[in-house]
Enzyme design. Structure first.
Site, PDB file in Angstrom:
ATOM      1  N   HIS A 272       0.821  -1.202   0.000  1.00  0.00           N
ATOM      2  CA  HIS A 272       0.000   0.000   0.000  1.00  0.00           C
ATOM      3  C   HIS A 272       0.861   1.260   0.000  1.00  0.00           C
ATOM      4  CE1 HIS A 272      -3.891  -2.102   1.550  1.00  0.00           C
ATOM      5  NE2 HIS A 272      -3.672  -2.288   0.265  1.00  0.00           N
TER       6      HIS A 272
ATOM      7  N   HIS B  43      -3.845  -6.753 -10.542  1.00  0.00           N
ATOM      8  CA  HIS B  43      -2.689  -5.966 -10.127  1.00  0.00           C
ATOM      9  C   HIS B  43      -1.539  -6.103 -11.112  1.00  0.00           C
ATOM     10  CE1 HIS B  43      -3.835  -4.408  -6.166  1.00  0.00           C
ATOM     11  NE2 HIS B  43      -4.437  -5.547  -5.940  1.00  0.00           N
TER      12      HIS B  43
END
Length: 430
Positions: free
Chosen positions: A263, A408
Site C-alpha cells: 500500500h 494488479h
C-alpha cells in the site's frame, strides 16, 4: 544462469499481458466466462474452475477492468472483439446482478446458480463501490457506453452514503439500511482515489480529480502525520489510528494488521498519477510537488523496511515497532510474499523513474521484476501465483481465488507501458 527478459521492453510487457489473459481465456477463449452470467472467480493453477457459484464483488469488477483494458490496449488482436464482449458481459453482471435495486447498493458476496442469485452478505462496502466505479470508468474508456450512467450514479452513491466532509475521507462500511458502522480504513479510500482518477480520465470531470486529490492529501499527509509519516490501515470513527485492529488476524485479506508494504508503493504510484493529471501545478518551494515528495518517501520506506534481503521480494507487512536487532528497520509482522505487493511496487518504481529520471528507480524495477519472474510467474500455465512463504515456496494451488483475477499485475504492465510511451514516444501495438 538463465537469461532474463528485457523487463523495460514494451514488447515484453505486452506479451506478458497476453500470456496472462490466455490463462483466463483457456483453449476455447472463454475458460473463465459463465454463459449464465458473469465470470468464474475460483481458478486453480492449471486453470480448472473449482467453485462455479460464489461471486465476490471485487472479482466481478476487476474482471471488467482486465477485459476492458485488453480490448482497449490490443485493438488489432484476434481476441479483441471477444474481450470487449466479455467486458460487456462482466459489466452487465455487476450492474444488473450485484446491484440491489431496492437500496441502490451493490452486493458484496452472492451465490449464483442457474441464472438466479442468493445474497450471502448484505454489508455495503465503500471498498466495493470504489471497484464498481473503477470498472465503469475502464469500461467507458473501452467504448462501453452503457457504463456512463452507472459511473455517475456510483459517484453520487459514494458521496451520499459514505463521504465524511470533516475528515475529507470516505467511511468504510454500512449495514443494509446504510447505517454506518464504526470501522474506518485507508484501503477503501486508496482505491476510491484510484477510481476517481480513472473516472476523471474517462469523463474529464474535474470534480473527480479534485476528489482524488482530497483523498490523497488526507491519507498520505494528514493521517500519515499520525503514523510515523507512513500509511496506517485502521482507524476509529474519529479517524485516530486504531493500532490493534486485527492484530491477531493474518487471514483478513482486505484489513490486515501492520503497515502494508504494497500500500505504501501503491500510494506512491497513485500520487504520481495525480500529479501527472493535475493541470498547472505550482511547484513547492523545494521545486518538488508534495505528491512527488511523498511518493519518494513512501517508496523508500517500503523497500527499506519491506525488502527481504535473504530471500528477495517485498514482505506483506511490518509492525509499527522497531526491530530489536536494528535501530533502522521496523519489525516484519507478516513475511509472506503476495503477488500484488510485487506488482504494485514495480509499477511505482517505473513511475518514479519516469518522473525523476533517476536510474536507482529503474534498478528497483528490474530487481522486483526479476524476483517476480523467478518466483511468481507461472511459466507453464500462465498468470501469477497468489502467495508464497517467506522463503518463496508456493502456499496454495488456488491461483485466482475471489479478489485476484491478476488485476494488479496486468494493471502494472499497463502502467509501465504508459510510462514508456510518455518517455520515448508512441510504442507499437501488438
Amino acid at each position: 544462469m538463465k537469461q532474463l527478459p528485457e523487463f523495460r521492453s514494451a514488447a515484453f510487457l505486452r506479451e506478458h499481458v497476453l500470456q496472462t489473459m490466455a490463462f483466463y481465456d483457456g483453449p476455447d477463449g472463454r475458460r473463465a466466462v459463465d454463459p449464465s452470467g458473469g465470470l468464474y472467480h475460483f481458478l486453480l493453477d492449471d486453470g480448472r474452475v473449482h467453485d462455479r457459484h460464489t461471486r465476490h464483488l471485487v472479482s466481478s469488477t476487476r474482471y471488467v477492468f482486465t477485459y476492458a483494458n485488453a480490448a482497449r490496449h490490443f485493438p488489432d488482436h484476434p481476441q479483441a472483439a471477444r474481450w470487449r464482449d466479455t467486458a460487456r458481459h462482466a459489466l452487465a453482471f455487476v450492474q444488473d446482478v450485484h446491484r440491489d435495486a431496492a437500496s441502490g447498493g451493490y452486493t458484496w458476496l452472492l451465490h449464483w446458480e442457474n441464472g438466479r442469485k442468493q445474497v450471502m452478505d448484505t454489508t455495503q462496502h465503500c471498498y466495493g463501490l470504489a471497484f464498481v466505479l473503477l470498472a465503469q470508468a475502464h469500461a467507458l474508456r473501452a467504448g462501453l457506453e452503457e457504463a456512463r450512467a452507472g459511473l455517475h450514479e456510483t459517484i453520487a452513491l459514494m458521496e451520499r452514503r459514505f463521504w465524511e466532509p470533516a475528515a475529507g475521507l470516505y467511511a468504510d462500511e454500512a449495514a443494509p439500511d446504510w447505517q454506518l458502522r464504526p470501522y474506518r480504513g485507508q484501503n477503501a479510500n486508496m482505491h476510491a482515489c484510484e477510481a476517481m482518477l480513472a473516472a476523471y480520465e474517462a469523463t474529464g470531470d474535474a470534480a473527480c480529480l479534485a476528489r482524488a486529490a482530497t483523498l490523497a492529501e488526507s491519507v498520505t499527509q494528514r493521517l500519515a502525520g499520525l503514523a510515523h509519516g507512513l500509511v496506517w490501515e485502521h482507524y476509529h470513527p474519529d479517524w485516530t489510528p486504531d493500532w490493534n485492529y486485527n492484530r491477531q488476524d493474518r487471514s483478513n485479506i482486505f484489513r490486515p494488521w501492520g503497515f502494508q508494504t504494497g500500500h505504501l508503493t501503491e500510494w506512491a504510484k497513485l500520487l504520481l498519477t495525480l500529479e501527472r493529471l493535475t493541470p498547472d501545478l505550482p511547484p513547492d518551494t523545494d521545486e518538488e510537488t508534495w505528491m512527488l515528495r511523498r511518493a519518494r518517501e513512501l517508496f523508500a520506506a517500503a523497500v527499506q523496511h519491506g525488502w527481504d534481503r535473504p530471500h528477495g521480494g517485498l514482505v506483506y507487512g511490518f509492525a509499527p515497532e522497531r526491530d530489536p536487532a536494528t535501530d533502522t528497520h521496523y519489525k516484519v509482522c507478516d513475511g509472506d510474499k503476495y503477488h500484488w505487493v510485487q506488482a504494485e511496487s514495480l509499477a511505482a518504481a517505473a513511475a518514479l523513474a519516469e518522473r525523476t529520471h533517476e536510474g536507482a528507480y529503474w534498478d528497483w524495477y528490474d530487481r522486483l521484476w526479476a524476483y517476480a519472474w523467478e518466483h511468481f510467474v507461472d511459466h507453464t500455465h500462465g498468470a501469477w501465483y497468489r502467495i508464497l512463504t517467506p522463503d518463496n515456496r508456493k502456499l496454495t494451488d488456488q491461483k485466482s481465488p475471489a479478489g485476484k483475477v491478476d488485476y494488479h499485475n496486468m494493471g502494472a504492465c499497463y502502467e509501465v507501458l504508459g510510462a514508456l510511451e510518455r518517455l520515448y514516444g508512441s510504442v507499437e501495438t501488438a
